[in-house]
Design an enzyme around this catalytic site. Sequence first.
Site, PDB file in Angstrom:
ATOM      1  N   HIS A 256       0.607   4.147   1.025  1.00 61.24           N
ATOM      2  CA  HIS A 256      -0.649   3.397   0.931  1.00 61.24           C
ATOM      3  C   HIS A 256      -0.464   1.999   1.529  1.00 61.24           C
ATOM      4  O   HIS A 256      -1.271   1.558   2.366  1.00 61.24           O
ATOM      5  CB  HIS A 256      -1.066   3.309  -0.541  1.00 61.24           C
ATOM      6  CG  HIS A 256      -2.275   2.493  -0.806  1.00 61.24           C
ATOM      7  ND1 HIS A 256      -3.457   3.046  -1.240  1.00 61.24           N
ATOM      8  CD2 HIS A 256      -2.492   1.157  -0.728  1.00 61.24           C
ATOM      9  CE1 HIS A 256      -4.354   2.081  -1.408  1.00 61.24           C
ATOM     10  NE2 HIS A 256      -3.787   0.918  -1.106  1.00 61.24           N
ATOM     11  N   GLU A 257       0.597   1.307   1.119  1.00 61.02           N
ATOM     12  CA  GLU A 257       0.833  -0.050   1.629  1.00 61.02           C
ATOM     13  C   GLU A 257       1.202  -0.026   3.106  1.00 61.02           C
ATOM     14  O   GLU A 257       0.789  -0.904   3.872  1.00 61.02           O
ATOM     15  CB  GLU A 257       1.909  -0.757   0.808  1.00 61.02           C
ATOM     16  CG  GLU A 257       1.578  -0.916  -0.664  1.00 61.02           C
ATOM     17  CD  GLU A 257       0.214  -1.512  -0.957  1.00 61.02           C
ATOM     18  OE1 GLU A 257      -0.289  -2.315  -0.145  1.00 61.02           O
ATOM     19  OE2 GLU A 257      -0.363  -1.164  -2.004  1.00 61.02           O
TER      20      GLU A 257
ATOM     21  N   CYS B 278      -7.418   0.380  -4.744  1.00 67.62           N
ATOM     22  CA  CYS B 278      -6.845  -0.652  -3.884  1.00 67.62           C
ATOM     23  C   CYS B 278      -7.415  -2.015  -4.257  1.00 67.62           C
ATOM     24  O   CYS B 278      -8.614  -2.131  -4.533  1.00 67.62           O
ATOM     25  CB  CYS B 278      -7.174  -0.343  -2.422  1.00 67.62           C
ATOM     26  SG  CYS B 278      -6.495  -1.491  -1.228  1.00 67.62           S
ATOM     27  N   LEU B 279      -6.549  -3.026  -4.241  1.00 66.16           N
ATOM     28  CA  LEU B 279      -7.001  -4.389  -4.524  1.00 66.16           C
ATOM     29  C   LEU B 279      -8.046  -4.862  -3.521  1.00 66.16           C
ATOM     30  O   LEU B 279      -8.894  -5.687  -3.854  1.00 66.16           O
ATOM     31  CB  LEU B 279      -5.798  -5.341  -4.513  1.00 66.16           C
ATOM     32  CG  LEU B 279      -4.683  -5.048  -5.521  1.00 66.16           C
ATOM     33  CD1 LEU B 279      -3.511  -5.983  -5.291  1.00 66.16           C
ATOM     34  CD2 LEU B 279      -5.198  -5.135  -6.941  1.00 66.16           C
TER      35      LEU B 279
ATOM     36  N   GLY C 262       1.072  -2.398  -5.775  1.00 65.75           N
ATOM     37  CA  GLY C 262       1.499  -2.628  -4.402  1.00 65.75           C
ATOM     38  C   GLY C 262       0.553  -3.590  -3.725  1.00 65.75           C
ATOM     39  O   GLY C 262      -0.622  -3.699  -4.098  1.00 65.75           O
TER      40      GLY C 262
ATOM     41  N   GLN D 206      -3.425  -7.894   3.119  1.00 74.74           N
ATOM     42  CA  GLN D 206      -4.332  -8.039   1.980  1.00 74.74           C
ATOM     43  C   GLN D 206      -4.429  -9.480   1.494  1.00 74.74           C
ATOM     44  O   GLN D 206      -5.354  -9.810   0.749  1.00 74.74           O
ATOM     45  CB  GLN D 206      -3.895  -7.136   0.830  1.00 74.74           C
ATOM     46  CG  GLN D 206      -4.084  -5.666   1.129  1.00 74.74           C
ATOM     47  CD  GLN D 206      -3.666  -4.835  -0.052  1.00 74.74           C
ATOM     48  OE1 GLN D 206      -2.505  -4.508  -0.193  1.00 74.74           O
ATOM     49  NE2 GLN D 206      -4.619  -4.533  -0.921  1.00 74.74           N
TER      50      GLN D 206
ATOM     51  N   HIS E 206      -1.764  -0.069   5.304  1.00 78.73           N
ATOM     52  CA  HIS E 206      -2.384  -1.385   5.455  1.00 78.73           C
ATOM     53  C   HIS E 206      -1.843  -2.121   6.684  1.00 78.73           C
ATOM     54  O   HIS E 206      -2.566  -2.877   7.328  1.00 78.73           O
ATOM     55  CB  HIS E 206      -2.135  -2.259   4.224  1.00 78.73           C
ATOM     56  CG  HIS E 206      -3.105  -2.056   3.124  1.00 78.73           C
ATOM     57  ND1 HIS E 206      -4.455  -2.306   3.245  1.00 78.73           N
ATOM     58  CD2 HIS E 206      -2.925  -1.625   1.847  1.00 78.73           C
ATOM     59  CE1 HIS E 206      -5.054  -2.039   2.107  1.00 78.73           C
ATOM     60  NE2 HIS E 206      -4.149  -1.627   1.237  1.00 78.73           N
TER      61      HIS E 206
END
Length: 158
Positions: A133-134, A91-92, A47, A52, A137
């Site tokens: 999660h996304e 997470c990225l 994701g 991000q 963000h």
Amino acid sequence: MALRNIVLENEELIRKISRPVDEITPRILTLLDDMADTMYFENRGIGIAAPQVGVLRRIFVVDVGDEHGKLEFINPEITRREGTQVFCEGCLSVPGKNADVERPAEITIKALDRNGNEFTLDADGLLAVCICHEYDHLDGILFIDKAIDGVIYEGAQS
């Protein structure tokens, strides 16, 4: 294919609230494609949200490897949350850290697709976790903010 740089946890932008998309333009479509390319090819994530990659718009892309494949969400709204489940998340934007996070077991989300069509999706398991999660963000929230008992595992693979 265009890969974008990932905004990291120590950068101010990742904590800002994203704005809704007013119109789906070619620029938004390029953003969706670039986000997916970045998620798949550079980082092997499941994701990615627009903040991000440095764009404060309410957009994210997920692909948890299930029958749904790649899903794109524009101006998403979670309309139902039920139950709880705990997953170890990474997470990225927070490389090398993981934490157990409690999320809803089931959700319903509505959003626009890349063609401007509204859709509704019911999700559970990993897909529900990834969507939540996304979605966080978009409001400047990172998974480490929700770590159970504040425990964050360092040096783990994201």
